[in-house]
Design an enzyme around this catalytic site. Structure first.
Site, PDB file in Angstrom:
ATOM      1  N   GLY A  37       0.830  -1.207   0.000  1.00 10.23           N
ATOM      2  CA  GLY A  37       0.000   0.000   0.000  1.00 10.23           C
ATOM      3  C   GLY A  37       0.859   1.250   0.000  1.00 10.23           C
ATOM      4  O   GLY A  37       2.051   1.196   0.315  1.00 10.23           O
ATOM      5  N   LEU A  79      -8.979  -6.407   3.971  1.00  7.81           N
ATOM      6  CA  LEU A  79      -8.466  -6.321   2.604  1.00  7.81           C
ATOM      7  C   LEU A  79      -6.951  -6.485   2.547  1.00  7.81           C
ATOM      8  O   LEU A  79      -6.391  -6.601   1.457  1.00  7.81           O
ATOM      9  CB  LEU A  79      -8.846  -4.962   1.983  1.00  7.81           C
ATOM     10  CG  LEU A  79     -10.337  -4.579   2.042  1.00  7.81           C
ATOM     11  CD1 LEU A  79     -10.539  -3.159   1.548  1.00  7.81           C
ATOM     12  CD2 LEU A  79     -11.182  -5.541   1.213  1.00  7.81           C
ATOM     13  N   ALA A  80      -6.287  -6.490   3.696  1.00  6.74           N
ATOM     14  CA  ALA A  80      -4.829  -6.658   3.701  1.00  6.74           C
ATOM     15  C   ALA A  80      -4.491  -8.031   3.133  1.00  6.74           C
ATOM     16  O   ALA A  80      -5.117  -9.022   3.500  1.00  6.74           O
ATOM     17  CB  ALA A  80      -4.294  -6.539   5.128  1.00  6.74           C
ATOM     18  N   TYR A 147      -2.259 -18.472  -3.947  1.00 13.53           N
ATOM     19  CA  TYR A 147      -3.109 -17.304  -3.672  1.00 13.53           C
ATOM     20  C   TYR A 147      -4.584 -17.715  -3.642  1.00 13.53           C
ATOM     21  O   TYR A 147      -5.313 -17.423  -2.691  1.00 13.53           O
ATOM     22  CB  TYR A 147      -2.864 -16.247  -4.760  1.00 13.53           C
ATOM     23  CG  TYR A 147      -3.781 -15.061  -4.702  1.00 13.53           C
ATOM     24  CD1 TYR A 147      -3.491 -13.973  -3.892  1.00 13.53           C
ATOM     25  CD2 TYR A 147      -4.953 -15.016  -5.467  1.00 13.53           C
ATOM     26  CE1 TYR A 147      -4.330 -12.871  -3.838  1.00 13.53           C
ATOM     27  CE2 TYR A 147      -5.802 -13.929  -5.416  1.00 13.53           C
ATOM     28  CZ  TYR A 147      -5.489 -12.856  -4.600  1.00 13.53           C
ATOM     29  OH  TYR A 147      -6.338 -11.769  -4.551  1.00 13.53           O
ATOM     30  N   ASN A 176     -11.974  -9.078 -12.055  1.00  7.96           N
ATOM     31  CA  ASN A 176     -10.808  -8.244 -12.420  1.00  7.96           C
ATOM     32  C   ASN A 176     -11.083  -6.772 -12.109  1.00  7.96           C
ATOM     33  O   ASN A 176     -11.747  -6.089 -12.884  1.00  7.96           O
ATOM     34  CB  ASN A 176     -10.457  -8.441 -13.897  1.00  7.96           C
ATOM     35  CG  ASN A 176      -9.855  -9.808 -14.162  1.00  7.96           C
ATOM     36  OD1 ASN A 176     -10.513 -10.834 -13.994  1.00  7.96           O
ATOM     37  ND2 ASN A 176      -8.590  -9.849 -14.541  1.00  7.96           N
ATOM     38  N   ARG A 274       0.149 -15.784 -22.947  1.00  7.11           N
ATOM     39  CA  ARG A 274       0.827 -15.963 -21.666  1.00  7.11           C
ATOM     40  C   ARG A 274       0.557 -17.379 -21.148  1.00  7.11           C
ATOM     41  O   ARG A 274      -0.571 -17.850 -21.179  1.00  7.11           O
ATOM     42  CB  ARG A 274       0.290 -14.924 -20.666  1.00  7.11           C
ATOM     43  CG  ARG A 274       1.028 -14.916 -19.350  1.00  7.11           C
ATOM     44  CD  ARG A 274       0.713 -13.669 -18.529  1.00  7.11           C
ATOM     45  NE  ARG A 274      -0.637 -13.694 -17.983  1.00  7.11           N
ATOM     46  CZ  ARG A 274      -1.136 -12.740 -17.198  1.00  7.11           C
ATOM     47  NH1 ARG A 274      -0.401 -11.680 -16.904  1.00  7.11           N
ATOM     48  NH2 ARG A 274      -2.353 -12.819 -16.735  1.00  7.11           N
TER      49      ARG A 274
HETATM   50  C1  UD1 Z   1      -5.018 -13.103 -12.871  1.00  8.39           C
HETATM   51  C2  UD1 Z   1      -3.808 -12.575 -12.107  1.00  8.39           C
HETATM   52  C3  UD1 Z   1      -2.540 -13.273 -12.583  1.00  8.39           C
HETATM   53  C4  UD1 Z   1      -2.706 -14.810 -12.482  1.00  8.39           C
HETATM   54  C5  UD1 Z   1      -3.981 -15.267 -13.209  1.00  8.39           C
HETATM   55  C6  UD1 Z   1      -4.254 -16.746 -12.950  1.00  8.39           C
HETATM   56  C7  UD1 Z   1      -4.268 -10.265 -11.550  1.00  8.39           C
HETATM   57  C8  UD1 Z   1      -3.999  -8.829 -11.836  1.00  8.39           C
HETATM   58  N1  UD1 Z   1      -3.653 -11.165 -12.339  1.00  8.39           N
HETATM   59  O1  UD1 Z   1      -4.779 -12.834 -14.191  1.00  8.39           O
HETATM   60  O2  UD1 Z   1      -1.447 -12.847 -11.788  1.00  8.39           O
HETATM   61  O3  UD1 Z   1      -1.578 -15.451 -13.038  1.00  8.39           O
HETATM   62  O4  UD1 Z   1      -5.125 -14.526 -12.719  1.00  8.39           O
HETATM   63  O5  UD1 Z   1      -5.417 -17.145 -13.609  1.00  8.39           O
HETATM   64  O6  UD1 Z   1      -4.980 -10.590 -10.623  1.00  8.39           O
HETATM   65  N2  UD1 Z   1      -2.253  -9.178 -20.654  1.00  8.39           N
HETATM   66  C9  UD1 Z   1      -1.767  -8.666 -21.839  1.00  8.39           C
HETATM   67  N3  UD1 Z   1      -0.755  -7.762 -21.795  1.00  8.39           N
HETATM   68  C10 UD1 Z   1      -0.201  -7.330 -20.629  1.00  8.39           C
HETATM   69  C11 UD1 Z   1      -0.698  -7.868 -19.414  1.00  8.39           C
HETATM   70  C12 UD1 Z   1      -1.723  -8.794 -19.459  1.00  8.39           C
HETATM   71  O7  UD1 Z   1      -2.232  -9.031 -22.915  1.00  8.39           O
HETATM   72  O8  UD1 Z   1       0.717  -6.487 -20.681  1.00  8.39           O
HETATM   73  C13 UD1 Z   1      -3.363 -10.133 -20.711  1.00  8.39           C
HETATM   74  C14 UD1 Z   1      -3.164 -11.415 -19.972  1.00  8.39           C
HETATM   75  O9  UD1 Z   1      -2.423 -12.324 -20.730  1.00  8.39           O
HETATM   76  C15 UD1 Z   1      -4.612 -11.855 -19.744  1.00  8.39           C
HETATM   77  C16 UD1 Z   1      -5.369 -10.529 -19.600  1.00  8.39           C
HETATM   78  O10 UD1 Z   1      -4.501  -9.535 -20.111  1.00  8.39           O
HETATM   79  O11 UD1 Z   1      -5.112 -12.543 -20.858  1.00  8.39           O
HETATM   80  C17 UD1 Z   1      -5.709 -10.185 -18.181  1.00  8.39           C
HETATM   81  O12 UD1 Z   1      -4.521 -10.284 -17.396  1.00  8.39           O
HETATM   82  P1  UD1 Z   1      -4.450  -9.882 -15.852  1.00  8.39           P
HETATM   83  O13 UD1 Z   1      -4.870  -8.479 -15.687  1.00  8.39           O
HETATM   84  O14 UD1 Z   1      -3.132 -10.291 -15.333  1.00  8.39           O
HETATM   85  O15 UD1 Z   1      -5.625 -10.741 -15.194  1.00  8.39           O
HETATM   86  P2  UD1 Z   1      -5.846 -12.349 -15.213  1.00  8.39           P
HETATM   87  O16 UD1 Z   1      -5.465 -12.972 -16.474  1.00  8.39           O
HETATM   88  O17 UD1 Z   1      -7.257 -12.545 -14.802  1.00  8.39           O
END
Ligand code: UD1
Length: 311
Positions: A37, A79-80, A147, A176, A274
């Protein structure tokens, strides 16, 4: 006026929750150890005489017990947390301490000092790789990260304490979350915070995959409002609910909204997908509407416009 103790008060969701509680007239005790934070997130709250901030680690023995015994809040909003999924994979022990043990401390402090309401930051991560959309609360809970496992364990710790000792517990399963004050520092930060920073810096963004993947993006303002409702509404019972919009937005749509404003920015690059990415995630939003009378009000477009304006 209700007195509410907020753990993780200086964090992204915590600071907005503090702001919302103060805006509707409550008294707030914030606690944060500033591990993730930031003091600056509380710039607005600091000048409010109904706000007190305590710097402390809520996972440490005796800290919450002392604080709750001194202040006797009507509700605790917990929320911590260790907020990064990747950090929980890199350091499961720390995940246990900050995401499980700290929750036990909250449950015990509430029991010992007769706090009647606890609101907990759970996560859609408890559902793991759910494939049936929208994700309903009854879906299988098969988390795929320490997590997600810790969030699920925390729900059980709090709900069982609630049942045994007469505490109303609300587990808020955030999807999200995006909005101002989200930290874009790590490659695993929320995608919208990363895109926002890169566009502001005049850089292009990388989309991992074809950009057709979707998420249920919910504004932090809506999440803060859902937390206030869960902590202060009369006549609600213990339980859990998704905190989501029920709507899916693709990454191409997100990038297009940014690109409209940052017309000079380079076009998004489509990179390799990813590893471990899920394609779609969307929650069903009916239960929280029924139980808390909550529905999200901020559209992704409006939420992104706010970020762009602040930029
Ligand atoms: C969330 C978690 C992530 C974890 C995943 C497991 C968060 C913020 N992230 O990911 O740490 O591994 O759940 O299911 O809580 N993306 C891009 N470009 C970028 C960054 C992200 O295209 O620069 C894409 C990712 O590949 C993904 C989407 O954006 O498809 C959303 O990513 P993110 O915001 O990390 O959320 P989660 O995928 O839900």
């Amino acid at each position: 006026m209700t007195k509410v103790l907020v753990t993780g008060a200086a964090g992204f969701i915590g600071s907005h929750t503090v702001d919302k509680l103060l805006a509707v007239g409550h008294e707030v005790i914030g606690v944060d150890n500033f591990r993730s934070g930031h003091r600056s997130n509380l710039a607005g709250a600091d000048s409010n005489e109904r706000f007190t901030l305590v710097e402390a680690d809520v996972s440490a023995d005796g800290v919450l017990d002392g604080l709750v015994s001194d202040t006797l809040p009507s509700a605790i909003i917990h929320l911590a947390a260790l907020v990064s999924v990747q950090d929980s994979i890199d350091n499961p022990e720390l995940n246990y301490q900050l995401n499980v043990l700290a929750t036990h401390r909250v449950a015990e402090a509430a029991r010992a000092h007769d706090v009647k309401r606890v609101v907990f930051a759970s996560s859609a991560a408890i559902y793991g790789n759910a494939t049936d959309m929208p994700i309903v609360e009854e879906a299988a809970k098969l988390p795929i990260s320490p997590y997600g496992g810790a969030k699920l364990a925390s729900e059980a710790i709090l709900l069982s304490h609630g049942a045994a000792f007469g505490i109303t517990v609300r587990c808020q399963r955030y999807f999200n979350v995006f909005g101002p004050r989200q930290d874009p520092a790590s490659p695993y930060s929320g995608v919208i915070s990363i895109f926002d920073k890169r566009y502001r810096d005049g850089k292009g963004v990388t989309i991992f995959g074809d950009g057709q993947q979707t998420r249920d993006f919910i504004s932090v303002h809506d999440v803060a409002r859902a937390n206030v409702l869960a902590a202060t509404s009369d006549g609600i019972k213990s339980g859990w609910a998704n905190v989501c919009t029920g709507k899916a937005t693709s990454l191409l749509e997100v990038a297009a909204i940014f690109a409209e404003h940052y017309s000079e920015a380079p076009a998004p690059i489509l990179g390799e997908p990813r590893k471990g990415d899920i394609i779609h995630s969307r929650g069903q939003a009916d239960l929280i509407a029924k139980e808390l009378g909550f529905s999200a009000e901020v559209t992704v477009k409006d939420g992104l416009s706010e970020l762009i304006r602040l930029g």
